[in-house]
Design a protein around this motif. Structure first.
Motif, short mmCIF file in Angstrom:
data_model
loop_
_atom_site.label_atom_id
_atom_site.label_comp_id
_atom_site.label_asym_id
_atom_site.label_seq_id
_atom_site.Cartn_x
_atom_site.Cartn_y
_atom_site.Cartn_z
N PHE A 59 -18.27 -19.97 33.95
CA PHE A 59 -18.95 -21.16 34.46
C PHE A 59 -19.68 -20.86 35.76
O PHE A 59 -19.20 -20.11 36.60
N GLY A 60 -20.82 -21.50 35.90
CA GLY A 60 -21.54 -21.51 37.17
C GLY A 60 -22.16 -22.88 37.34
O GLY A 60 -22.28 -23.65 36.38
N LEU A 61 -22.55 -23.21 38.56
CA LEU A 61 -23.17 -24.51 38.79
C LEU A 61 -24.62 -24.50 38.35
O LEU A 61 -25.31 -23.47 38.38
N ALA A 62 -25.07 -25.67 37.90
CA ALA A 62 -26.45 -25.80 37.43
C ALA A 62 -27.42 -25.77 38.61
O ALA A 62 -27.05 -26.04 39.75
N ASN A 63 -28.65 -25.44 38.32
CA ASN A 63 -29.75 -25.50 39.29
C ASN A 63 -29.54 -24.59 40.50
O ASN A 63 -30.04 -24.87 41.59
N GLY A 64 -28.77 -23.54 40.32
CA GLY A 64 -28.60 -22.57 41.39
C GLY A 64 -27.76 -23.03 42.55
O GLY A 64 -27.73 -22.40 43.62
N GLU A 65 -27.03 -24.12 42.39
CA GLU A 65 -26.18 -24.62 43.47
C GLU A 65 -25.04 -23.66 43.76
O GLU A 65 -24.46 -23.08 42.84
N ARG A 66 -24.70 -23.50 45.03
CA ARG A 66 -23.62 -22.60 45.42
C ARG A 66 -22.27 -23.29 45.25
O ARG A 66 -22.14 -24.48 45.51
#
Length: 494
Positions: A459-466
């Motif tokens: 998983f990673g956050l959408a839209n490049g959010e940290r």
């Protein structure tokens, strides 16, 4: 002469009455009340409640102590913010504090509070709780429905896989609401209703209304405000919609009369009703009330636990990596994770404990009410006092928890502290007579969903959010959810 006598008699009687008054005042024991902030005329301390009561009450308790007396209008409110005080209320004096105050919104939404959560303490509540614990939520019954949980979580994984391949962003908040709703619908009603968007919307409104405060409950002369604000109108509309829906469900089940062991909750309750004519379930409204409890506790609180836990894991990638390694090690080459595998996942259980500590689904639980005058930790508490237990504040008590605001699942790996109502430092599901009877069922869903998710996807956050900038704001309600949906980018792994 008569005038002179009257002039002498009047002061004499006044002096006698004054002596009697002083004697009565001195002979009456003075109450030792808990510390209390200053209150305003008519409204009392209602203006200090704030948009997020658990946070406002925590702030006040830091100034006035873990046992604090407020007044909402004319109603005395005892606020509990420490494990010792909670133990006194929920264990040592549990029978005195097991009543529920009569609150108008739950009363109108849940058939005169004929459910388990809001019904007054007494014979009716005992019978309803016994039916829920023995007939619906026993360990045997929870295990009986494991095939439903395993099937629906597999369906969820496939949906996410398909969405991840066609979209850059997946809304996990919606996914958690759907999976919990689908499982509860199958178990309680026999089939899924989640595909109808209206049903989800009604349930969301229902839970939001349960978290509202009715001005008329505390200041009767200002009860008209609930009509002007539209609150009463919303309550009536939602109550009518759910009643029509549940009436149709009961009618459908009554016609089918299923036999054998493959029964849902409505089948079981109707069978109990037919076989026990003198029971409190003779009234269909009692069945509807219990089913509403199942949805409130099963769908809303469980989806909240999943949402906050996944958000904390994304915000803390090291903890997520440890969990993924454990789950994948236990699952190995198996096609599907089963509930038998969950018992071997100790870090998974620590993750859920830590999430429940930081994000109790009901941060102030459902209020209790004292049934007689008593003392709590040396303070005098009058009969009829409402009791609010701020489990959110207790779980952040720095005198017990090291770095209390930090998400650190490792704190639970070498301790026996649990959330089942014996350790009052961690009581997200309450304790004592009024503890949540559906805890095991909700946890079984949460554990299986999380295990399957972290095994199958990165998983990673959408839209490049940290990760460290992930917004953890809350939205008000009886159950506290994230203010913003959890939007993630997903990469399939195995």
């Amino acid at each position: 002469m008569d005038v002179l006598q009257n002039l002498l008699i009047l002061p004499l009687f006044s002096f006698i009455f004054f002596i009697i008054f002083l004697h009565k005042w001195w002979s009456t024991p003075q109450k030792n009340l808990p510390p209390s902030p200053r209150k305003l005329p008519i409204i009392g301390n209602l203006h200090q409640l704030g948009q997020y009561p658990h946070r406002s009450l925590h702030y006040l308790s830091e100034h006035y102590g873990p046992l604090m007396l407020l007044h909402f209008g004319r109603v005395p409110i005892l606020v509990i913010s420490s494990a010792d005080a909670a133990r006194e209320i929920m264990k040592n004096q549990d029978s005195i504090f097991s009543n529920r105050p009569k609150l108008s919104i739950p009363d109108r939404l849940i058939y005169g509070s004929k459910d388990v959560a809001f019904s007054p303490y007494g014979n009716y509540w005992r019978e309803m709780r016994s039916i829920c614990v023995i007939q619906l939520l026993s360990n045997k019954r929870v295990q009986f429905y494991r095939h439903v949980r395993e099937q629906e979580t597999s369906i969820m994984i496939e949906k996410i896989r398909q969405m991840g391949s066609s979209s850059l962003v997946v809304n996990l908040s919606d996914m958690f609401i759907s999976i919990t709703n689908d499982i509860i619908c199958r178990v309680a009603l026999g089939r899924k209703y989640g595909e109808h968007g209206k049903f989800k919307k009604f349930l969301e409104e229902f839970m939001q209304l349960l978290g509202e405060y009715s001005v008329g409950d505390y200041i009767p002369c200002l009860g008209w405000i609930d009509w002007v604000s539209g609150l009463n109108g919303k309550v009536e509309r939602v109550a009518k919609l759910f009643d029509e829906f549940l009436e149709g469900v009961i009618e459908e089940h009554s016609k089918q009369r299923k036999r054998g062991v493959d029964l849902d909750f409505v089948d079981i309750l109707l069978d109990f009703q037919r076989e026990n004519e003198g029971s409190s379930l003779a009234d269909d409204d009692a069945i509807k009330a219990i089913i509403l409890d199942m949805f409130a506790a099963g769908t809303d609180t469980t989806s909240s636990v999943l949402e906050w836990t996944k958000a904390e894991l994304i915000k803390n990638p090291k903890a997520l990596k440890v969990l993924q390694d454990e789950v994948r090690e236990v699952a190995k080459e198996k096609e599907e994770i089963t509930e038998d595998d969950i018992d071997k996942m100790h870090y998974l259980k620590a993750v859920i404990k830590e999430s429940l500590r930081l994000h109790s689904p009901l941060p102030t639980l459902v209020p209790r009410q004292s049934t007689q005058d008593t003392k709590v930790l040396g303070y005098d508490i009058a009969a009829g006092t409402q009791v609010v237990i701020n489990v959110w504040a207790i779980a952040r008590d720095p005198s017990f928890w090291e770095n209390p605001t930090k998400f650190h699942p490792e704190r639970f790996l070498d301790t026996n502290i649990d959330f089942r109502g014996f350790n009052f430092e961690l009581i997200p599901f309450g304790a004592g007579r009024r503890g949540c009877p559906g805890m095991a069922f909700g946890l079984a869903i949460s554990e299986l969903v999380l295990a399957k998710l972290v095994r199958k996807f990165n998983f990673g956050l959408a839209n490049g959010e940290r990760e460290e900038d992930l917004d953890m704001s809350e939205v008000k309600g009886l159950t506290v959810h994230r203010k913003f949906p959890l939007l993630v980018a997903i990469q399939h792994t195995c």
